[in-house]
Write a protein that holds these residues in place. Structure first.
Motif, short mmCIF file in Angstrom:
data_model
loop_
_atom_site.label_atom_id
_atom_site.label_comp_id
_atom_site.label_asym_id
_atom_site.label_seq_id
_atom_site.Cartn_x
_atom_site.Cartn_y
_atom_site.Cartn_z
N LYS A 44 -75.55 67.73 -16.68
CA LYS A 44 -76.65 68.47 -17.32
C LYS A 44 -76.51 68.47 -18.84
O LYS A 44 -77.49 68.30 -19.57
N ASP A 45 -75.29 68.67 -19.33
CA ASP A 45 -75.05 68.64 -20.77
C ASP A 45 -75.40 67.26 -21.33
O ASP A 45 -76.00 67.15 -22.40
N LEU A 46 -75.02 66.22 -20.61
CA LEU A 46 -75.33 64.87 -21.05
C LEU A 46 -76.84 64.67 -21.12
O LEU A 46 -77.36 64.10 -22.09
N ALA A 47 -77.54 65.12 -20.09
CA ALA A 47 -79.01 64.99 -20.08
C ALA A 47 -79.63 65.68 -21.28
O ALA A 47 -80.50 65.12 -21.96
N ARG A 48 -79.18 66.90 -21.56
CA ARG A 48 -79.73 67.64 -22.71
C ARG A 48 -79.46 66.90 -24.01
O ARG A 48 -80.34 66.81 -24.88
N ASN A 49 -78.25 66.39 -24.15
CA ASN A 49 -77.88 65.72 -25.39
C ASN A 49 -78.51 64.34 -25.52
O ASN A 49 -78.48 63.75 -26.62
N LEU A 50 -79.08 63.84 -24.43
CA LEU A 50 -79.86 62.60 -24.50
C LEU A 50 -81.35 62.88 -24.67
O LEU A 50 -82.16 61.95 -24.65
N GLY A 51 -81.69 64.14 -24.83
CA GLY A 51 -83.07 64.52 -25.12
C GLY A 51 -83.96 64.71 -23.92
O GLY A 51 -85.19 64.77 -24.05
N ILE A 52 -83.38 64.82 -22.73
CA ILE A 52 -84.18 65.04 -21.53
C ILE A 52 -84.52 66.52 -21.42
O ILE A 52 -83.66 67.38 -21.59
N GLU A 62 -85.55 70.31 -20.24
CA GLU A 62 -84.92 71.21 -19.29
C GLU A 62 -85.66 71.23 -17.96
O GLU A 62 -85.03 71.29 -16.89
N CYS A 63 -86.98 71.15 -17.99
CA CYS A 63 -87.74 71.17 -16.74
C CYS A 63 -87.44 69.93 -15.90
O CYS A 63 -87.38 70.00 -14.66
N ARG A 64 -87.23 68.80 -16.57
CA ARG A 64 -86.89 67.57 -15.84
C ARG A 64 -85.48 67.65 -15.28
O ARG A 64 -85.21 67.16 -14.17
N ILE A 65 -84.59 68.27 -16.01
CA ILE A 65 -83.22 68.46 -15.52
C ILE A 65 -83.23 69.30 -14.25
O ILE A 65 -82.53 69.01 -13.28
N ASP A 66 -84.05 70.36 -14.24
CA ASP A 66 -84.18 71.20 -13.04
C ASP A 66 -84.71 70.39 -11.86
O ASP A 66 -84.26 70.56 -10.71
N GLU A 100 -83.89 67.26 -6.69
CA GLU A 100 -84.23 66.02 -6.00
C GLU A 100 -83.02 65.21 -5.56
O GLU A 100 -83.09 64.51 -4.54
N TYR A 101 -81.93 65.29 -6.29
CA TYR A 101 -80.79 64.42 -6.01
C TYR A 101 -79.58 65.25 -5.59
O TYR A 101 -79.27 66.27 -6.21
N PRO A 102 -78.87 64.84 -4.53
CA PRO A 102 -77.85 65.69 -3.90
C PRO A 102 -76.49 65.72 -4.60
O PRO A 102 -75.75 66.69 -4.48
N THR A 103 -76.13 64.65 -5.31
CA THR A 103 -74.78 64.56 -5.87
C THR A 103 -74.82 64.42 -7.38
O THR A 103 -75.83 63.99 -7.96
N ALA A 104 -73.69 64.75 -8.03
CA ALA A 104 -73.60 64.60 -9.48
C ALA A 104 -73.75 63.13 -9.88
O ALA A 104 -74.34 62.82 -10.92
N ILE A 105 -73.24 62.22 -9.05
CA ILE A 105 -73.35 60.79 -9.35
C ILE A 105 -74.81 60.35 -9.35
O ILE A 105 -75.27 59.65 -10.27
N SER A 106 -75.57 60.76 -8.33
CA SER A 106 -76.97 60.35 -8.26
C SER A 106 -77.79 61.00 -9.37
O SER A 106 -78.71 60.37 -9.92
N LYS A 107 -77.45 62.23 -9.73
CA LYS A 107 -78.16 62.90 -10.83
C LYS A 107 -77.88 62.21 -12.16
O LYS A 107 -78.79 61.97 -12.95
N ALA A 108 -76.61 61.89 -12.38
CA ALA A 108 -76.24 61.22 -13.63
C ALA A 108 -76.85 59.82 -13.70
O ALA A 108 -77.27 59.37 -14.77
N THR A 109 -76.92 59.13 -12.55
CA THR A 109 -77.53 57.80 -12.51
C THR A 109 -78.99 57.87 -12.94
O THR A 109 -79.48 57.04 -13.71
N LYS A 110 -79.69 58.88 -12.46
CA LYS A 110 -81.11 59.04 -12.81
C LYS A 110 -81.25 59.41 -14.28
O LYS A 110 -82.19 58.96 -14.96
#
Length: 222
Positions: free
Chosen positions: A150-158, A160-164, A169-179
């Motif tokens: 989540k921190d990475l997503a924020r720092n890449l400019g994604i 907050e609503c998309r992070i939620d 939508e995605y079950p694991t940290a790996i799949s979330k980070a991949t997206k």
């Protein structure tokens, strides 16, 4: 004190745990104690010895010659701990951190303008990168980012609503980070600066270890 003294402390910790009658139980207990710091299920399962545990904690910048607090925590759980704890205490009271040494040795060097400027001056941005190398970089991040995605997503400019949404939508940290990386590359990444921005985002997410790893991969001939 020198780095040699630090290495000696680590060696004595490894020997102390190895000599324990309950070596396996002790390693298992310490792994679970520092599970949050390991921050990777795959790495967690791979750790079989106390030396491997310390190595992972060093990669995470949690243990270093300037910070031996966790070595002390491990030593406290050993049967014959008094002498080792005395050595750690002596190390802590006599060791001069590298930051202090740098300050006295180089008082005339000005502070860098920014992290990006400093990195750019010594690491030219890759204008082209092989698909294999980029795949290796992304794999290293997705496998290691864990709860920091989540921190990475924020720092890449994604947003907050998309992070939620990704969290649901995605079950694991790996799949979330991949997206997260997929959306960063396809919608936000500047072709000339994407690697620098990614390294900086990892560092802002308190994952300097991953930033360092992908910089090493970038220099490989892949």
């Amino acid at each position: 004190m020198t780095l040699t003294d630090y290495c000696e402390l680590k060696q004595k910790i490894v020997i102390g745990v190895g000599e324990s009658d309950k070596h396996g139980q002790l390693v298992s207990m310490l792994k679970n104690l520092f599970k949050d710091e390991i921050n990777s299920p795959r790495r967690f399962e791979q750790i079989k010895t106390i030396g491997q545990l310390i190595e992972i904690l060093e990669i995470r910048d949690i243990v270093s010659e300037d910070n031996v607090t966790i070595l002390k925590h491990i030593a406290e759980r050993l049967t014959n701990r008094e002498q080792l704890l005395d050595r750690i205490k002596h190390y802590e009271t006599t060791h001069i951190p590298k930051t202090n040494l740098s300050y006295y040795a180089q008082p005339s060097i000005p502070e860098p303008v920014s992290n990006e400027t400093s990195f750019l001056s010594t690491n030219p941005l890759p204008t082209t990168m092989s698909a294999r190398k980029k795949e290796r970089i992304y794999a290293r991040i997705t496998e290691g980012i864990g709860i920091n995605w989540k921190d990475l997503a924020r720092n890449l400019g994604i947003r907050e609503c998309r992070i939620d949404e990704l969290n649901i939508e995605y079950p694991t940290a790996i799949s979330k980070a991949t997206k997260v990386l997929e959306e960063y590359e396809t919608t936000r990444a500047d072709p000339q600066r994407w690697f620098l921005v990614l390294c900086t985002a990892l560092e802002k997410s308190r994952r300097r270890d991953l930033s360092r790893m992908i910089r090493e991969i970038e220099t490989m001939n892949l």
